[in-house]
Design an enzyme around this catalytic site. Structure first.
Site, mmCIF file in Angstrom:
data_model
loop_
_atom_site.group_PDB
_atom_site.id
_atom_site.type_symbol
_atom_site.label_atom_id
_atom_site.label_comp_id
_atom_site.label_asym_id
_atom_site.label_seq_id
_atom_site.Cartn_x
_atom_site.Cartn_y
_atom_site.Cartn_z
ATOM 1 C CG HIS A 76 -1.924 0.945 1.397
ATOM 2 N ND1 HIS A 76 -1.716 2.241 1.792
ATOM 3 C CD2 HIS A 76 -3.249 0.827 1.172
ATOM 4 C CE1 HIS A 76 -2.876 2.885 1.818
ATOM 5 N NE2 HIS A 76 -3.826 2.048 1.442
ATOM 6 C CG ASP A 102 0.322 -2.731 6.055
ATOM 7 O OD1 ASP A 102 -0.679 -2.930 6.772
ATOM 8 O OD2 ASP A 102 0.274 -2.093 4.983
ATOM 9 C CE LYS A 132 -7.584 -0.594 6.003
ATOM 10 N NZ LYS A 132 -8.194 -0.163 4.764
HETATM 11 N N1 PMP Z 1 -1.966 -1.010 4.454
HETATM 12 C C1 PMP Z 1 -2.947 -1.715 3.874
HETATM 13 C C2 PMP Z 1 -2.647 -3.075 3.335
HETATM 14 C C3 PMP Z 1 -4.217 -1.167 3.770
HETATM 15 O O1 PMP Z 1 -5.191 -1.869 3.185
HETATM 16 C C4 PMP Z 1 -4.464 0.124 4.299
HETATM 17 C C5 PMP Z 1 -5.826 0.767 4.185
HETATM 18 N N2 PMP Z 1 -6.399 0.673 2.913
HETATM 19 C C6 PMP Z 1 -3.420 0.803 4.913
HETATM 20 C C7 PMP Z 1 -2.185 0.201 4.970
HETATM 21 C C8 PMP Z 1 -3.600 2.153 5.506
HETATM 22 O O2 PMP Z 1 -4.487 2.112 6.582
HETATM 23 P P1 PMP Z 1 -5.000 3.464 7.242
HETATM 24 O O3 PMP Z 1 -5.562 4.284 6.106
HETATM 25 O O4 PMP Z 1 -6.063 3.040 8.200
HETATM 26 O O5 PMP Z 1 -3.848 4.127 7.883
#
Ligand code: PMP
Length: 410
Positions: free
Chosen positions: A127, A204, A230
């Site tokens: 991500h 992560d 999540k």
């Molecule tokens: N890593 C992954 C694999 C994610 O799916 C996400 C959210 N889409 C994030 C990091 C970032 O999470 P957040 O926006 O809650 O900080």
């Protein structure tokens, strides 16, 4: 689908008020769970219960409300410690979420301990929140970012990973489960190999916590980050797990109240763990509500949730594969309940719009993984992601919706 699993989903659905509404005249089908899960009533009640019953700032007050709020807030820290099987509650730092946790590590550990020429390894399927903080660090410190390649199924090439490891590798930061492909990575092997060259590891776990039982001591990871939203909890909060000795070694990041021991204009000393990294008044209500979300997950049992979602994933994969002109992107052997797909000659956004007209919420686009999309030579995908309250009947509606997309656009 087995009947016991069916009971899980029916009983669970009742607890999510948002699911019982119509969108564009059709019952809502919510398949955007990888972006954020919906919240059960108990989590919503925990937030309003704090504001209506015991709103007070924490740690510094001696009155009844402040003590009650502090105790509920710290209960969540213990709850996360148990949830991740961390050795100590001091190893749990509250953050704004996964992004915030990774930035904290980059800005403290990274800035303090990395030097020019040091190497950081991430993977192709990260991500943006596990790419950009490292690019920023590399720019500042002159470090080198290396990327583990993947195969066409969307699995990491572990042999290639091992070739990237050198005695210059200082950090290995990888996603546990990919939000765009669903791939579950062999994180234990990744961590063990990183430790052999003396690198520290970051996992992560944003997409993992709601599907996979995590044991940070068994994994032996140095750090792990996740987001509450999540995991059936509130948005804008999460936690960072870090091994105590590393967190102790790291300089603080944000300066302000709570993270200090003593302040004078000449010299300030810093608080102990975990408060050293928790400057300012935190998101008290949402921290408290995360414990309620953890209770919700624990009561259902992560294994039960995962096995139910795997059945949905298998059912949906088979049904989607039967649609001519539809290609699934991400066919790893180990997956969480995420299906990304493209359809011949149809833009993902158009798919999303037509499904929305039928009350079906999916996500379209690059999913904050642009380099991964480049790897597959596509602009984006459509993504359906399942949670414990979804049903096989909803998957049937998705399939019917996609048939309609084809009739209208193909
Ligand atoms: N890593 C992954 C694999 C994610 O799916 C996400 C959210 N889409 C994030 C990091 C970032 O999470 P957040 O926006 O809650 O900080």
């Amino acid at each position: 689908m087995s009947s016991s699993n069916h009971i899980i989903s029916a009983k669970v659905r009742e607890q999510f008020p948002i699911l019982h509404q119509e969108i564009n005249g059709k019952p809502l089908v919510y398949f955007d769970n990888a972006a954020t899960t919906q919240k059960p009533q108990v989590v919503i009640d925990a937030i309003s219960g704090y504001y209506s019953g015991y709103n007070a700032n924490i740690h510094r007050g001696i009155h009844h409300l402040a003590e009650k709020a502090t105790s509920a807030f710290e209960q969540t820290r213990k709850g996360i410690q148990r949830f991740l099987n961390a050795a100590k509650q001091e190893e749990i730092i509250f953050t704004y979420g996964t992004t915030d946790g990774i930035n904290l590590i980059a800005q403290t550990y990274g800035r303090a301990f990395l030097n020019e020429g040091d190497e950081i390894i991430i993977s192709t399927m990260e991500h943006h929140s596990n790419i950009v903080p490292w690019q920023m660090l590399c720019e500042e410190k002159g470090c080198i970012l290396k990327v583990i390649p993947i195969n066409d199924e969307g699995e990491l090439l572990m042999e290639e990973y091992k070739k990237l490891l050198t005695n210059k590798t200082k950090i290995v930061s990888v996603v546990y489960a990919s939000n765009a492909l669903g791939t579950v990575n062999p994180v234990k092997d990744i961590i063990d190999a990183a430790h052999e060259v003396g690198a520290v590891t970051i996992i992560d776990a944003a997409q993992a916590t709601s599907h996979i039982k995590i044991d940070v001591q068994q994994l032996d990871t140095d750090f792990l980050c996740f987001s509450a939203h999540k995991l059936y909890g509130p948005t804008g909060m999460g936690a960072l797990y870090g091994k105590e000795d590393l967190l102790n070694k790291m300089p603080p990041w944000r300066g302000g109240g709570e993270m200090i021991k003593e302040v004078s204009f000449e010299k300030t000393t810093y608080n102990e763990l975990p408060y050293k990294f928790e400057a300012g008044t935190p998101n008290i209500a949402d921290v408290i509500a995360l414990q309620t979300a953890l209770d919700f997950v624990n009561e259902l049992g992560l294994e039960n949730i995962a096995s139910y979602e795997q059945e949905l994933l298998e059912y949906a994969t088979e049904a989607l594969e039967a649609i001519e002109g539809l290609t699934i992107i991400g066919k790893a052997k180990e997956k969480v309940s995420v299906i990304s797909f493209i359809m011949d000659g149809i833009h993902p956004q158009d798919i999303g719009v037509i499904l929305d007209q039928q009350g079906i919420a999916i996500r379209t686009g690059h999913h904050c993984t642009q380099p991964l999309m480049q790897r597959f030579g596509i602009v984006g995908t459509s993504r359906a992601s399942f949670a414990v309250y979804n049903t096989k009947e909803e998957v049937d509606k998705l399939v019917a919706g996609l048939q309609k997309v084809k009739r209208l656009l193909a």
